[in-house]
Design an enzyme around this catalytic site. Structure first.
Site, PDB file in Angstrom:
ATOM      1  N   GLU A  65       0.382  -1.274  -0.211  1.00  0.00           N
ATOM      2  CA  GLU A  65       0.326  -0.066   0.139  1.00  0.00           C
ATOM      3  C   GLU A  65       0.975   1.707   0.104  1.00  0.00           C
ATOM      4  O   GLU A  65       2.320   1.701   0.244  1.00  0.00           O
ATOM      5  CB  GLU A  65      -1.062   0.271   1.171  1.00  0.00           C
ATOM      6  CG  GLU A  65      -2.506  -1.079   1.641  1.00  0.00           C
ATOM      7  CD  GLU A  65      -3.023  -1.617   2.732  1.00  0.00           C
ATOM      8  OE1 GLU A  65      -2.314  -0.123   3.150  1.00  0.00           O
ATOM      9  OE2 GLU A  65      -3.327  -2.026   2.450  1.00  0.00           O
ATOM     10  N   ASP A 274      52.314  34.866   4.116  1.00  0.00           N
ATOM     11  CA  ASP A 274      52.748  34.919   5.111  1.00  0.00           C
ATOM     12  C   ASP A 274      53.172  33.922   6.519  1.00  0.00           C
ATOM     13  O   ASP A 274      51.619  32.637   5.918  1.00  0.00           O
ATOM     14  CB  ASP A 274      52.520  36.107   5.682  1.00  0.00           C
ATOM     15  CG  ASP A 274      53.615  37.137   5.214  1.00  0.00           C
ATOM     16  OD1 ASP A 274      54.323  36.817   4.296  1.00  0.00           O
ATOM     17  OD2 ASP A 274      53.218  38.711   5.375  1.00  0.00           O
ATOM     18  N   LYS A 296      58.013  36.605   6.990  1.00  0.00           N
ATOM     19  CA  LYS A 296      57.570  37.761   7.190  1.00  0.00           C
ATOM     20  C   LYS A 296      57.061  37.132   8.998  1.00  0.00           C
ATOM     21  O   LYS A 296      56.490  37.654   9.011  1.00  0.00           O
ATOM     22  CB  LYS A 296      57.091  37.898   6.392  1.00  0.00           C
ATOM     23  CG  LYS A 296      57.507  38.045   4.945  1.00  0.00           C
ATOM     24  CD  LYS A 296      59.119  38.838   4.540  1.00  0.00           C
ATOM     25  CE  LYS A 296      58.778  40.533   5.020  1.00  0.00           C
ATOM     26  NZ  LYS A 296      59.973  41.137   4.917  1.00  0.00           N
ATOM     27  N   ILE A 332      48.855  48.472   5.601  1.00  0.00           N
ATOM     28  CA  ILE A 332      49.074  48.730   6.817  1.00  0.00           C
ATOM     29  C   ILE A 332      50.256  47.071   7.669  1.00  0.00           C
ATOM     30  O   ILE A 332      49.934  46.625   7.749  1.00  0.00           O
ATOM     31  CB  ILE A 332      47.878  47.993   7.770  1.00  0.00           C
ATOM     32  CG1 ILE A 332      46.625  49.380   7.189  1.00  0.00           C
ATOM     33  CG2 ILE A 332      48.071  48.466   9.485  1.00  0.00           C
ATOM     34  CD1 ILE A 332      45.386  49.657   8.061  1.00  0.00           C
ATOM     35  N   ALA A 358      44.407  44.019  12.122  1.00  0.00           N
ATOM     36  CA  ALA A 358      44.033  43.655  13.666  1.00  0.00           C
ATOM     37  C   ALA A 358      44.141  44.254  13.996  1.00  0.00           C
ATOM     38  O   ALA A 358      42.627  43.441  15.020  1.00  0.00           O
ATOM     39  CB  ALA A 358      45.868  42.852  13.748  1.00  0.00           C
ATOM     40  N   MET A 411      53.381  46.020  16.276  1.00  0.00           N
ATOM     41  CA  MET A 411      54.560  44.651  16.915  1.00  0.00           C
ATOM     42  C   MET A 411      55.658  44.985  17.522  1.00  0.00           C
ATOM     43  O   MET A 411      56.860  46.301  17.567  1.00  0.00           O
ATOM     44  CB  MET A 411      55.220  44.979  15.045  1.00  0.00           C
ATOM     45  CG  MET A 411      54.856  44.159  14.154  1.00  0.00           C
ATOM     46  SD  MET A 411      55.393  44.467  12.844  1.00  0.00           S
ATOM     47  CE  MET A 411      54.844  46.550  12.612  1.00  0.00           C
TER      48      MET A 411
END
Length: 499
Positions: A65, A274, A296, A332, A358, A411
């Site tokens: 069915e 990098d 780098k 930057i 960042a 940095m």
């Protein structure tokens, strides 16, 4: 006194794997003109049967069915010219599996499901029993249908609702007209392969095609335009000169990448990246691209800038599409100016895809506006060291000591004590709020919150193993309260230390 905050997630180890582990192999199965067996007359079985028939399969439905949905489906047929349903009003038998492409069952009892799976596997037929993963050789994903473009999303059965949510997101990104462009691609593919050489000429044609496909719906003259473009591309030309794209990878989190950055990574022949670029970002690049780590990283041995420049020129003159992948934003503190000048002297086309720097990521993570009008009317990004590794000699320290200025030192980990000394000497208050963040947006992100007077102590606790940002200014006064809400345990330690 400042308090060190170490976020709970551990960093993901960097590996050389080109493909991350897969829970299942995504495979698109050809069913046109083949036979599929479906056992059961339920709504779930009807949906799977309809998918198979839409692919052109002859679907043998074994059920005494049929439910209402399945009965209407069988009565109406399907839109695919070769797909059809054959309703077998009986239970399946082992002999029914001979010559099948797939077997699908919606079987409530485990013993019947086990018998069904055993019979299919004995006949060498891949089997799926709905909602019973133990008896499945394959699974159905959540489907986005722009046929001939088909996208399927799977969570390996762990979270079907999540797969559906992902499908809805992808649906919004794929315009309905993409199916028309895909059909056009099918119609001209053989001609393109015959007239254009593999490699740069052929890929340039298809990349221009893709740019149009995601921009506009194809007009009535689209195919004629493509044929004309193909004719121009196949005429004798000078040896192709590649190009270089400087791409910002952002601070680490791959979700910070722009769509344009992802497109550049997907089109690259060579990627010079990098050391700070995360594995998650590289995972989005074209699989065939040659990937070269060029270092780098501040304070560590790295590839000379002159060598990087020469590699870009050499690869581009060989006709390669080169991506120079830089952490953060290329413009930057990324020495992009030197690289652009070198490429222009060599007559190499160059363009730039900006990335999230960042400092912006740090502000977002902290929930701090760097130019909150109640605190600061300007923001400055300052390098924390010169080529010699010391503080730059030409920094305007008096201007940086202005209480209405937000200053972010990049940095500046090794020169933090000198930064403190210079700012105090110019009259900045010792209680000026300071935030130090290392590995911003990454799994191993760490934060220190304190004031200018104790910034050297903060650097001792944060360490120099990861890239560091030092944010100085009254806008960071709210950071302590925000972190108190986000990290209650750390806040209690902070309060105890101050008491």
């Amino acid at each position: 006194m400042g308090v060190l905050q170490k976020l709970p997630n551990e960093p993901t180890p960097r590996t050389a794997a080109r493909v991350e582990p897969l829970a299942k192999l995504p495979v698109f199965w050809t069913l046109e003109g083949r036979r599929v067996l479906v056992a059961g007359g339920t709504d779930g079985a009807a949906w799977k049967a309809e998918l198979a028939a839409a692919c052109g399969a002859t679907v043998h439905v074994f059920a005494e069915e049929l439910g209402e949905t399945f009965a209407k489906l069988v009565a109406a047929g399907v839109s695919h010219p070769k797909g059809q349903f054959l309703h077998e009003r009986q239970s399946w038998e082992s002999c029914d599996f001979d010559g099948l492409a797939l077997a699908i069952g919606d079987l409530e009892e485990d013993d019947e499901a086990e018998a069904f799976a055993r019979a299919a596997r004995a006949a060498g037929v891949p089997v799926n029993v709905i909602d019973k993963p133990a008896y499945c050789d394959f699974q159905f994903g959540s489907i986005i249908n722009r046929s001939p473009v088909v996208v399927a999303v799977s969570t390996d059965g762990a979270a079907p609702i999540l797969a559906q949510a992902i499908r809805r997101r992808i649906e919004t990104l794929l315009p309905p007209s993409i199916r028309l462009w895909a059909s056009l691609a099918q119609s001209i593919r053989d001609t393109v392969n015959a007239r254009l050489q593999p490699g740069a000429p052929r890929r340039a044609f298809w990349e221009a095609f893709v740019d149009r496909a995601f921009r506009d719906a194809p007009g009535a003259d689209a195919e004629a335009d493509l044929q004309e473009q193909l004719s121009r591309s196949s005429r004798p030309q000078e040896p192709p000169v590649g190009r270089v794209t400087l791409v910002g990878a952002g601070p680490g989190d791959a979700e910070y990448l722009t769509l344009k950055a992802v497109r550049a990574l997907q089109a690259a022949d060579v990627i010079l990246f990098d050391d700070l670029v995360s594995d998650e970002v590289l995972e989005l690049a074209r699989r065939e691209a040659k990937r070269m780590l060029v270092g780098k990283r501040g304070g560590r041995t790295s590839c000379r800038q002159e060598d990087i420049n020469q590699m870009m020129v050499t690869f581009a003159k060989a006709g390669k599409r080169v991506v120079r992948l830089k952490s953060g934003d290329p413009m930057i503190f990324g020495r992009a100016g030197e690289e652009i000048a070198c490429l222009e002297r060599a007559a190499i086309p160059v363009d730039v895809v900006p990335g999230i720097t960042a400092a912006s990521a740090m502000a977002a993570r902290l929930g701090i506006s760097l130019t909150h009008r109640d605190h600061a009317q300007s923001v400055r990004f300052v390098t924390g060291h010169s080529r010699s590794g010391n503080l730059p000699a030409d920094v305007d320290w008096k201007a940086l000591s202005d209480a209405r200025t937000t200053t972010i030192f990049y940095m500046g980990g090794r020169t933090a004590p000198e930064i403190r000394q210079r700012l105090l000497a110019e009259g900045m208050t010792a209680r000026t709020p300071v935030v130090i963040v290392s590995a911003v947006s990454r799994a191993n992100e760490r934060r220190w919150i304190g004031n200018l007077d104790t910034v050297a102590n903060g650097m001792e606790e944060i360490g120099l193993d990861e890239p560091v940002l030092i944010g100085i200014g009254s806008v960071f006064g709210d950071a302590q309260e925000r972190d108190r809400n986000a990290l209650p345990e750390q806040s209690r330690k902070r309060n105890s230390a101050r008491a």
